[in-house]
Design an enzyme around this catalytic site. Structure first.
Site, mmCIF file in Angstrom:
data_model
loop_
_atom_site.group_PDB
_atom_site.id
_atom_site.type_symbol
_atom_site.label_atom_id
_atom_site.label_comp_id
_atom_site.label_asym_id
_atom_site.label_seq_id
_atom_site.Cartn_x
_atom_site.Cartn_y
_atom_site.Cartn_z
ATOM 1 N NE ARG A 60 -1.436 2.076 3.054
ATOM 2 C CZ ARG A 60 -0.495 2.841 3.626
ATOM 3 N NH1 ARG A 60 0.067 3.829 2.964
ATOM 4 N NH2 ARG A 60 -0.112 2.597 4.866
ATOM 5 C CB SER A 61 4.205 2.055 1.419
ATOM 6 O OG SER A 61 3.889 2.000 2.794
ATOM 7 N N GLY A 93 10.460 13.463 -0.913
ATOM 8 C CA GLY A 93 11.499 13.775 0.056
ATOM 9 C C GLY A 93 11.135 14.941 0.956
ATOM 10 C CB ILE A 104 13.025 8.633 0.797
ATOM 11 C CG1 ILE A 104 13.505 9.864 1.594
ATOM 12 C CG2 ILE A 104 12.243 9.052 -0.438
ATOM 13 C CD1 ILE A 104 12.391 10.678 2.223
ATOM 14 C CB CYS A 161 1.460 15.870 -0.522
ATOM 15 S SG CYS A 161 1.671 17.024 -1.892
ATOM 16 N NE ARG A 181 -0.665 13.303 8.275
ATOM 17 C CZ ARG A 181 -0.347 14.575 8.529
ATOM 18 N NH1 ARG A 181 -1.242 15.525 8.283
ATOM 19 N NH2 ARG A 181 0.835 14.881 9.013
ATOM 20 C CD GLU A 205 2.622 9.428 5.013
ATOM 21 O OE1 GLU A 205 2.808 10.651 5.015
ATOM 22 O OE2 GLU A 205 3.098 8.687 4.136
#
Length: 388
Positions: free
Chosen positions: A94-95, A134, A167, A242, A247, A367
């Site tokens: 999902r990331s 980043g 990252i 973003c 989230r 997040e």
């Protein structure tokens, strides 16, 4: 007759035909393509981003809720349901969706020029180009406004120096969306990863999100043309906008991980015999399962409610914080409880529960940590900021 959480809460009655079809399609993809390989990927600490991203793209999962430029333009609720099904397989998968669509592509879509959108978004939606985001630095996580990465004017160019940490997809990305201090507040920059002075080093020895690539980015006098800046980005509100998108996906995704843990625990309890009786037949086991089902069902209801608010364009950041705070805490609590039902078997990769529990340690804090979201909600309730 045994019921699932969805059946217990009549969850399908809240969804339209298109949403149910999307959920079914993504669940089939997760079952056929992700689940058979997740234990190996997690154990080896790898994830085949380049191979899988085009498959995600073919399903319309990358930039799913964005309009135009090859993006499907689906509803926020549909995007959330897709996140739920992908994270029911693994949070790292999902990331990939979140970092590509909700962070990198959203930054370009919201703050980029028309030329930047045309250059990057169609290929990113297809999964043939990979982006990373980043913002976080080694010393600045919950306080991104203190970042030290800086972009300085040199003639018509920009010169970028600094570093970013944690990252996702940093070592496989074609472009990095980098946020940096300038003389005109924090601004966003499109940084092709083949620029001289750019380097990305994969981070190892992780105990969480192992089926995901995590990197540290470094910028050593990276020279960028004037048109590398995201022209509509202004201040910290831009990257935070973003993050709010990402989230939102976590609200759904985390509860998907919890659902997968519960389904595993239920199935195990029905076949595992203890004192010549199935574990499912004991009151303590049923009490655990019942409490977890109620918590997961409530999390699903909250997620869909927030999805409807987002589709109406009226959702507020503090409401996203409510969802992220509640559902991530619910998910990690469920994962830990399910592990107790599986006993020693629960710590192995033969079952997904400990893998989910380890992943959710990261989901709980990225997040925005649980503590940060508590303060966001607290400020909404009291009108007083307690961040400092």
């Amino acid at each position: 007759m045994a019921s699932s959480v969805e059946e217990l809460f009549a969850f399908d009655s809240l969804l339209n035909d298109e949403e149910r079809e999307i959920r079914s399609t993504v669940r089939k993809f997760a079952d056929s393509t992700l689940r058979p390989n997740l234990a190996e990927w997690f154990e080896n600490g790898t994830f085949p981003v380049r191979e899988l991203a085009p498959e995600f793209g073919n399903l319309g999962l990358l930039g799913m809720h964005l309009d135009g430029y090859g993006c499907p333009g689906m509803s926020a609720t549909a995007y959330g349901l897709a996140c739920l099904e992908i994270e029911a397989a693994d949070s790292g998968a999902r990331s990939l969706m979140s970092v590509q669509g909700s962070l990198s592509m959203t930054a370009i879509h919201k703050y980029g020029s028309e030329e930047q959108k045309q250059q990057w978004l169609p290929d990113m939606a297809a999964g043939t180009k990979i982006g990373c985001f980043g913002l976080t630095e080694p010393d600045f996580g919950s306080n991104p406004g203190g970042m030290r990465t800086r972009a300085t004017r040199k003639g018509t160019d920009w010169v970028l120096n600094g570093s970013k940490m944690w990252i996702t997809n940093g070592t496989v990305a074609d472009v990095a969306i980098v946020w940096a201090q300038t003389d005109d507040r924090i601004r966003g920059f499109l940084v092709p990863t083949d620029c001289p002075g750019f380097s990305a080093n994969e981070m190892h020895r992780k105990l969480s999100l192992r089926a995901s690539i995590t990197a540290e980015l470094s910028f050593d006098d990276v020279v960028l043309p004037a048109d590398a800046i995201l022209p509509e980005s202004r201040g910290l509100a831009s990257p935070l906008g973003c993050l709010s998108e990402a989230r939102f996906g976590i609200i759904f995704g985390s509860i998907g991980a919890a659902r997968d843990c519960l389904e595993s625990a239920v199935a195990y309890s029905k076949t595992r015999e203890v004192f010549e009786k199935p574990l499912a037949g004991y009151q303590l086991t049923q009490a655990k399962l019942a409490d977890m089902a109620v918590d997961i069902g409530n999390g699903m209801l909250l997620a869909v409610h927030l999805g409807r608010l987002k589709d109406q364009g009226v959702i507020r950041p503090e409401q996203v914080s409510v969802g992220k705070l509640n559902n991530t805490r619910t998910a990690i609590r469920v994962a830990r409880e399910c592990r107790t039902i599986l006993g020693a078997n629960g710590i192995t990769l033969d079952y997904p529960v400990m893998r989910h529990a380890n992943n959710l340690e990261s989901v709980l804090t990225y997040e925005g940590t649980a503590e940060v979201h508590q303060l966001v909600v607290g400020q909404s309730l009291t009108g007083e900021s307690a961040f400092r």
